[in-house]
Design a protein around this motif. Structure first.
Motif, short mmCIF file in Angstrom:
data_model
loop_
_atom_site.label_atom_id
_atom_site.label_comp_id
_atom_site.label_asym_id
_atom_site.label_seq_id
_atom_site.Cartn_x
_atom_site.Cartn_y
_atom_site.Cartn_z
N ASN A 129 0.98 -1.11 0.11
CA ASN A 129 -0.13 0.07 -0.01
C ASN A 129 0.86 1.17 -0.22
N GLY A 130 0.56 2.28 -0.80
CA GLY A 130 1.38 3.50 -0.84
C GLY A 130 2.56 3.67 -1.59
N ARG A 131 3.10 2.25 -2.35
CA ARG A 131 4.36 2.19 -2.81
C ARG A 131 4.41 3.15 -3.87
N MET A 132 5.59 3.86 -3.99
CA MET A 132 5.86 4.57 -5.15
C MET A 132 7.06 3.97 -5.98
N ILE A 133 7.45 4.42 -7.09
CA ILE A 133 8.38 3.86 -7.77
C ILE A 133 9.69 3.79 -6.92
N PRO A 134 10.60 3.00 -6.67
CA PRO A 134 11.61 2.86 -5.88
C PRO A 134 12.88 3.71 -6.46
N ARG A 135 13.82 4.27 -5.60
CA ARG A 135 14.81 4.95 -5.85
C ARG A 135 15.86 4.23 -6.19
N PHE A 136 15.82 3.12 -5.74
CA PHE A 136 16.99 1.93 -5.69
C PHE A 136 16.71 0.66 -6.26
N PRO A 137 17.32 -0.06 -7.34
CA PRO A 137 16.87 -1.24 -7.78
C PRO A 137 16.37 -2.20 -7.03
N LEU A 138 15.76 -3.15 -7.45
CA LEU A 138 15.13 -4.12 -6.56
C LEU A 138 15.93 -5.45 -6.96
N THR A 139 16.45 -6.03 -5.78
CA THR A 139 17.24 -7.34 -5.97
C THR A 139 16.13 -8.42 -6.32
N VAL A 140 16.35 -9.22 -7.23
CA VAL A 140 15.62 -10.24 -7.52
C VAL A 140 16.39 -11.66 -7.50
N PRO A 141 15.88 -12.60 -7.30
CA PRO A 141 16.69 -14.02 -7.03
C PRO A 141 16.91 -14.27 -8.53
N GLU A 142 18.19 -15.16 -8.66
CA GLU A 142 18.46 -15.42 -10.22
C GLU A 142 17.60 -16.24 -10.62
N ASP A 143 16.66 -16.98 -9.97
CA ASP A 143 15.78 -17.91 -10.61
C ASP A 143 14.50 -17.47 -10.96
N THR A 144 14.29 -16.18 -10.86
CA THR A 144 13.09 -15.31 -11.42
C THR A 144 12.82 -15.54 -12.76
N VAL B 21 5.93 12.58 -17.02
CA VAL B 21 7.24 12.52 -17.27
C VAL B 21 8.17 12.27 -16.14
N GLN B 22 7.85 12.67 -14.98
CA GLN B 22 8.81 12.30 -14.06
C GLN B 22 8.52 10.67 -13.44
N ALA B 23 7.33 10.50 -13.65
CA ALA B 23 7.10 9.08 -13.05
C ALA B 23 7.75 7.91 -14.20
N ALA B 24 7.83 8.21 -15.59
CA ALA B 24 8.41 7.75 -16.45
C ALA B 24 10.03 7.49 -16.22
N GLU B 25 10.41 8.77 -15.91
CA GLU B 25 11.87 8.99 -15.91
C GLU B 25 12.43 8.01 -14.62
N ARG B 26 11.61 8.32 -13.51
CA ARG B 26 12.06 7.09 -12.17
C ARG B 26 11.78 6.05 -12.76
N MET B 27 10.75 5.39 -13.32
CA MET B 27 10.48 3.86 -13.76
C MET B 27 11.84 3.40 -14.52
N GLU B 28 12.08 4.33 -15.56
CA GLU B 28 13.53 4.06 -16.15
C GLU B 28 14.56 3.50 -15.62
N LYS B 29 15.00 4.59 -14.66
CA LYS B 29 16.09 4.45 -13.65
C LYS B 29 15.99 2.97 -12.73
#
Length: 187
Positions: free
Chosen positions: A48-63, A82-90
Motif C-alpha cells: 500500500n502506498g508504494r511509489m517507484i523505488p529510487r533503488f533497484p530491486l534485488t531479485v533472485p537469479e531463478d526469477t 514525465v517524472q514517473a516515467a523517468e523514475r521508472m526507467e532508472k
C-alpha cells in the motif's frame, strides 16, 4: 515458473471498503487469480502506498518473470507522468535480470473519485501508458497497458473493485498468452 509481482495497493489487493488496510480475499486478488490460472509460483510484493523505488530491486537469479506495475502513487503525489516515467526507467535499468523477463504494466488510468478530485490527474494517468511503452522499448523489456483491459475502479477512482481484479487477472493472462509466456518453463 517463479514470478515476482512488484506493485502498489492494487497488487497487494487493498480493499477500499476497508479503512484499516484490509485486503480482498484470495479468491478476488489478481495476483492470486493469476497463480491459480497458471500454476506458477507467484510472490506478491505489492505494498500500500508504494511509489517507484529510487533503488533497484534485488531479485533472485531463478526469477522467471518480474511484473512491475507502479506509478499511480507517484502521479497522486506529484502529478507528472514525465517524472514517473523517468523514475521508472532508472528503476528498471538497475535490475539485474534479462530484459525479456521484465514486464512493465501501465496501470489503468485514474477516474474522478474520492481520491482523484481533479481531471488533471486523470489526464496525467492517461498519458502514463505511452510513456511507459517508450521506456519498455528503450530497455528491451516487455510491456502491457492495463488501460486496455477496462478494469473497474472503486468509488475512490484509484483502487480496483473485486470485479476489477478478475478483469485485470484475465487481461494479464491473455497478454501472457499472446506473448507466449505461458509455455515458459523454469530453467
Amino acid at each position: 515458473m517463479k514470478v515476482i509481482c512488484c506493485g502498489d495497493s492494487n497488487t497487494y489487493g487493498y480493499d477500499p471498503r476497508s479503512y484499516i488496510g484490509g485486503r480482498y480475499s484470495v479468491e478476488s486478488r489478481w495476483v492470486d487469480l493469476l497463480r491459480e490460472k497458471t500454476g506458477w509460483q507467484i510472490e506478491n510484493q505489492g505494498e500500500n502506498g508504494r511509489m517507484i523505488p529510487r533503488f533497484p530491486l534485488t531479485v533472485p537469479e531463478d526469477t522467471g518473470l518480474l511484473v512491475v506495475m507502479l506509478g499511480t502513487n507517484d502521479l497522486l503525489q506529484y502529478g507528472s507522468p514525465v517524472q514517473a516515467a523517468e523514475r521508472m526507467e532508472k528503476f528498471l535499468a538497475g535490475i539485474a535480470l534479462a530484459r525479456q523477463r521484465l514486464l512493465l504494466i501501465a496501470p489503468p488510468p485514474l477516474q474522478l473519485g474520492e481520491w482523484v478530485p481533479s481531471g488533471l490527474l486523470v489526464e496525467a494517468s492517461q498519458e502514463l501508458a505511452a510513456r511507459y511503452r517508450s521506456v519498455a522499448a528503450r530497455l528491451g523489456a516487455r510491456f502491457a497497458d492495463a488501460g486496455e483491459w477496462k478494469v473497474a475502479l472503486s468509488y475512490d477512482g484509484v483502487h480496483f473493485t473485486a470485479q476489477g481484479h478478475r478483469t485485470f487477472a484475465q487481461g494479464l493472462y491473455d497478454q501472457l498468452e499472446k506473448e507466449k509466456l505461458l509455455c515458459w518453463k523454469q530453467e
